[in-house]
Design an enzyme around this catalytic site. Structure first.
Site, PDB file in Angstrom:
ATOM      1  N   LEU A   1     -61.496  40.978  19.603  1.00 39.14           N
ATOM      2  CA  LEU A   1     -61.131  40.063  20.680  1.00 39.14           C
ATOM      3  C   LEU A   1     -62.228  39.022  20.800  1.00 39.14           C
ATOM      4  CD1 LEU A   1     -59.699  40.933  24.155  1.00 39.14           C
ATOM      5  CD2 LEU A   1     -61.635  39.371  23.962  1.00 39.14           C
ATOM      6  N   ILE A   2     -61.832  37.751  20.788  1.00 36.67           N
ATOM      7  CA  ILE A   2     -62.783  36.638  20.825  1.00 36.67           C
ATOM      8  C   ILE A   2     -62.442  35.757  22.007  1.00 36.67           C
ATOM      9  CG2 ILE A   2     -63.778  34.719  19.514  1.00 36.67           C
ATOM     10  CD1 ILE A   2     -62.135  36.176  17.068  1.00 36.67           C
TER      11      ILE A   2
ATOM     12  N   GLY B   1     -62.889  32.142  24.260  1.00 40.05           N
ATOM     13  CA  GLY B   1     -63.224  30.734  24.100  1.00 40.05           C
ATOM     14  C   GLY B   1     -62.891  30.182  22.732  1.00 40.05           C
TER      15      GLY B   1
ATOM     16  N   SER C   1     -60.326  27.865  21.832  1.00 37.19           N
ATOM     17  CA  SER C   1     -59.474  26.680  21.710  1.00 37.19           C
ATOM     18  C   SER C   1     -60.101  25.599  20.839  1.00 37.19           C
ATOM     19  CB  SER C   1     -59.137  26.114  23.092  1.00 37.19           C
ATOM     20  OG  SER C   1     -60.311  25.747  23.797  1.00 37.19           O
TER      21      SER C   1
ATOM     22  N   GLY D   1     -64.092  24.361  18.580  1.00 41.04           N
ATOM     23  CA  GLY D   1     -65.468  24.621  18.183  1.00 41.04           C
ATOM     24  C   GLY D   1     -65.725  25.950  17.509  1.00 41.04           C
TER      25      GLY D   1
ATOM     26  N   TYR E   1     -78.086  26.217  32.825  1.00 35.70           N
ATOM     27  CA  TYR E   1     -77.515  26.724  31.577  1.00 35.70           C
ATOM     28  C   TYR E   1     -78.478  27.700  30.903  1.00 35.70           C
ATOM     29  CZ  TYR E   1     -75.658  26.697  26.804  1.00 35.70           C
ATOM     30  OH  TYR E   1     -75.163  27.071  25.578  1.00 35.70           O
TER      31      TYR E   1
END
Length: 280
Positions: free
Chosen positions: A7-8, A10, A12, A14, A153
């Site tokens: 399961l990955i 993010g 959509s 890059g 960040y």
């Protein structure tokens, strides 16, 4: 039917998109998740072009919503009977400095980049214990080196690194391998998604304007010569099949050198002298 399942998050665009396709090429059933599945067209086209569309399965998952996370993980188990690996890749960039943003702004960054990782990892761990699986988290060189105007960040990525470094020996006692993967600058939509209008941001920055302009100019140059998403993703996929992956993996020589400079800098002067040059 015998393909291991990963399961990955993010996926959509890059690195996440390339991880999903790369994992499928390596023989994994890639459950490619994203908050908005209407954005899956690029992933589907890339998987189809690579001849692995049958191994890439798109599902909705919002890492900031615990119900979305638990529902997605339960659906994967119901569909495939097991979960062999998780790649925490979802994240969001953020540029700002403390005096000019609210604590709620910082909390929002932490929700996506830190607590989102925890939600997914916590839901997956019982199933990774069952499979003797792997928990891989894409962090950043910003999880090791604090960088100007990336305070929130880097704080989130530092938190992820500390959490996973602490979890790794504990998870190993129940058969789960924990790894963090640290990209440097990567040519992807991640930077564009930060949504910075340089001139407007500098105008709003007041006393910090000259430093912010210098930082943004330096960063634009760094990303112009950045590693490709596919190359960064290859390092992540390698951790899924390496018999003994390192707890910390960098995706390029540049990333290794940058992280190495910090880890060898016991009093912090070398690194702060380096990053001070980014805002001079």
């Amino acid at each position: 039917m015998n393909s291991p399942t990963v399961l990955i998050t993010g996926t959509s665009t890059g690195i996440g998109l390339e991880i999903a396709v790369g994992a499928a090429r390596a023989g994994w059933r890639a459950v490619a998740t994203m908050r908005d599945v209407s954005r899956a067209d690029a992933l589907r086209r890339t998987a189809d072009a690579a001849g692995v569309a049958d191994l890439v399965e798109v599902r909705r998952l919002d890492v900031t919503d615990p119900t979305s996370v638990t529902t997605c993980v339960a659906d994967v188990i119901a569909a495939h009977g097991r979960l062999d690996a998780v790649v925490n890749n979802a994240g969001a960039g953020h540029v700002g400095t403390l005096e000019q943003e609210t604590v709620d702004d910082v909390r929002a960054v932490m929700e996506v980049n830190f607590f989102g990782v925890l939600h997914v990892s916590r839901a997956a761990l019982p199933h990774l214990r069952d499979s003797g699986g792997r928990l891989v988290t894409v962090t950043s060189v910003g999880g090791v080196v604090g960088q100007p105007f990336n305070e929130a960040y880097c704080a989130a990525k530092f938190a992820v690194e500390g959490f996973m470094e602490s979890l790794a020996p504990v998870a190993a006692t129940v058969g789960v391998i924990v790894t963090v993967v640290e990209p440097g600058a990567v040519a992807s939509e991640f930077v564009a998604n930060v949504g910075i209008d340089r001139d407007a941001a500098v105008a709003r920055a007041g006393a910090y304007g000259p430093a912010l302009r210098a930082y943004l100019e330096r960063t634009a140059g760094a990303f112009a010569a950045a590693q490709s998403s596919a190359d960064a993703a290859a390092a992540v996929v390698a951790t899924l099949t390496d018999p003994e992956p390192a707890p910390r993996v960098q995706t390029s020589l540049t990333a290794r050198q940058f992280v190495g400079a910090k880890l060898a800098d016991l009093d912090g002067r070398a690194v702060t002298a380096l990053t001070a040059g980014w805002v001079a």
